[in-house]
Design a protein around this motif. Sequence first.
Motif, mmCIF file in Angstrom:
data_model
loop_
_atom_site.group_PDB
_atom_site.id
_atom_site.type_symbol
_atom_site.label_atom_id
_atom_site.label_comp_id
_atom_site.label_asym_id
_atom_site.label_seq_id
_atom_site.Cartn_x
_atom_site.Cartn_y
_atom_site.Cartn_z
ATOM 1 N N VAL A 101 41.751 40.029 42.278
ATOM 2 C CA VAL A 101 41.058 40.484 41.082
ATOM 3 C C VAL A 101 39.614 40.871 41.409
ATOM 4 O O VAL A 101 39.179 41.985 41.102
ATOM 5 C CB VAL A 101 41.055 39.401 39.981
ATOM 6 N N GLY A 153 39.996 29.038 31.009
ATOM 7 C CA GLY A 153 41.148 29.803 30.571
ATOM 8 C C GLY A 153 41.527 29.460 29.142
ATOM 9 O O GLY A 153 40.984 28.537 28.537
ATOM 10 N N ARG A 161 50.873 36.960 43.805
ATOM 11 C CA ARG A 161 49.460 36.716 43.531
ATOM 12 C C ARG A 161 48.664 37.940 43.974
ATOM 13 O O ARG A 161 48.847 38.433 45.087
ATOM 14 C CB ARG A 161 48.988 35.464 44.273
ATOM 15 N N GLN A 181 45.220 29.007 33.181
ATOM 16 C CA GLN A 181 46.062 29.981 32.489
ATOM 17 C C GLN A 181 45.224 30.841 31.552
ATOM 18 O O GLN A 181 44.436 30.316 30.749
ATOM 19 C CB GLN A 181 47.151 29.261 31.687
ATOM 20 N N TYR A 235 44.988 32.316 36.761
ATOM 21 C CA TYR A 235 43.869 32.796 37.565
ATOM 22 C C TYR A 235 43.440 31.705 38.531
ATOM 23 O O TYR A 235 43.201 30.566 38.131
ATOM 24 C CB TYR A 235 42.711 33.204 36.669
ATOM 25 N N TYR A 236 43.337 32.100 39.794
ATOM 26 C CA TYR A 236 42.988 31.169 40.864
ATOM 27 C C TYR A 236 41.654 31.545 41.487
ATOM 28 O O TYR A 236 41.382 32.731 41.740
ATOM 29 C CB TYR A 236 44.040 31.190 41.959
ATOM 30 N N ALA A 261 47.990 35.825 33.021
ATOM 31 C CA ALA A 261 48.350 35.289 34.335
ATOM 32 C C ALA A 261 47.672 33.945 34.525
ATOM 33 O O ALA A 261 46.809 33.557 33.732
ATOM 34 C CB ALA A 261 47.916 36.247 35.441
ATOM 35 N N ASP A 301 46.647 41.360 31.386
ATOM 36 C CA ASP A 301 45.780 40.439 32.125
ATOM 37 C C ASP A 301 46.314 39.006 32.090
ATOM 38 O O ASP A 301 45.767 38.120 32.749
ATOM 39 C CB ASP A 301 44.363 40.445 31.550
ATOM 40 N N ARG A 324 45.022 36.392 40.679
ATOM 41 C CA ARG A 324 45.841 36.016 39.532
ATOM 42 C C ARG A 324 47.309 36.223 39.858
ATOM 43 O O ARG A 324 47.658 37.036 40.717
ATOM 44 C CB ARG A 324 45.462 36.835 38.295
ATOM 45 N N GLN A 325 48.128 35.459 39.156
ATOM 46 C CA GLN A 325 49.570 35.561 39.371
ATOM 47 C C GLN A 325 50.277 35.484 38.036
ATOM 48 O O GLN A 325 50.185 34.480 37.329
ATOM 49 C CB GLN A 325 50.050 34.449 40.300
ATOM 50 N N TRP A 372 38.539 35.688 43.127
ATOM 51 C CA TRP A 372 39.453 35.380 42.024
ATOM 52 C C TRP A 372 40.739 36.181 42.239
ATOM 53 O O TRP A 372 40.693 37.390 42.507
ATOM 54 C CB TRP A 372 38.839 35.750 40.676
ATOM 55 N N GLY A 414 44.270 26.638 39.543
ATOM 56 C CA GLY A 414 44.516 27.730 38.619
ATOM 57 C C GLY A 414 44.255 27.365 37.164
ATOM 58 O O GLY A 414 44.318 26.200 36.775
#
Length: 124
Positions: free
Chosen positions: A48, A9, A45, A119, A94-95, A92, A90, A38-39, A36, A117
């Motif tokens: 993706v 990220g 959340r 960023q 990302y997890y 967020a 976009d 994202r939040q 994947w 996660g």
Amino acid sequence: QVQLVESGGGLVQAGGSLRLSCAASGRTSSRYAMGWFRQAPGKEREFVAAISWNSGFIYYTDSAKGRFTISRDNAKNTVYLQMNSLKPEDTAVYYCAAGLIYSDFVNRMKYAYWGQGTQVTVSS
């Protein structure tokens, strides 16, 4: 237990690219589907992209289609998310997630393991 660690990220300008990685360790299994999510601040959340254990099924949310590519290397226990043409929306955390899933890949409740996660911030 499975541990997932995301990386890749950062801050990028609109139109730029990032490649996220998610390394799995512990009781890893190449049979896990990987996803994947994202939040963004103040939002739920959201899904993706996801890839089945053998890469036979790949899914994207509509906003990711044509811009993001999910892939996996089972020998390295790693899943990737290549993100191109990034937009400010976009932005967020990302997890990465993993689970023994064979259907309904978009449902976050299906995933048993989650990373902390990473960023992603896209500036306009």
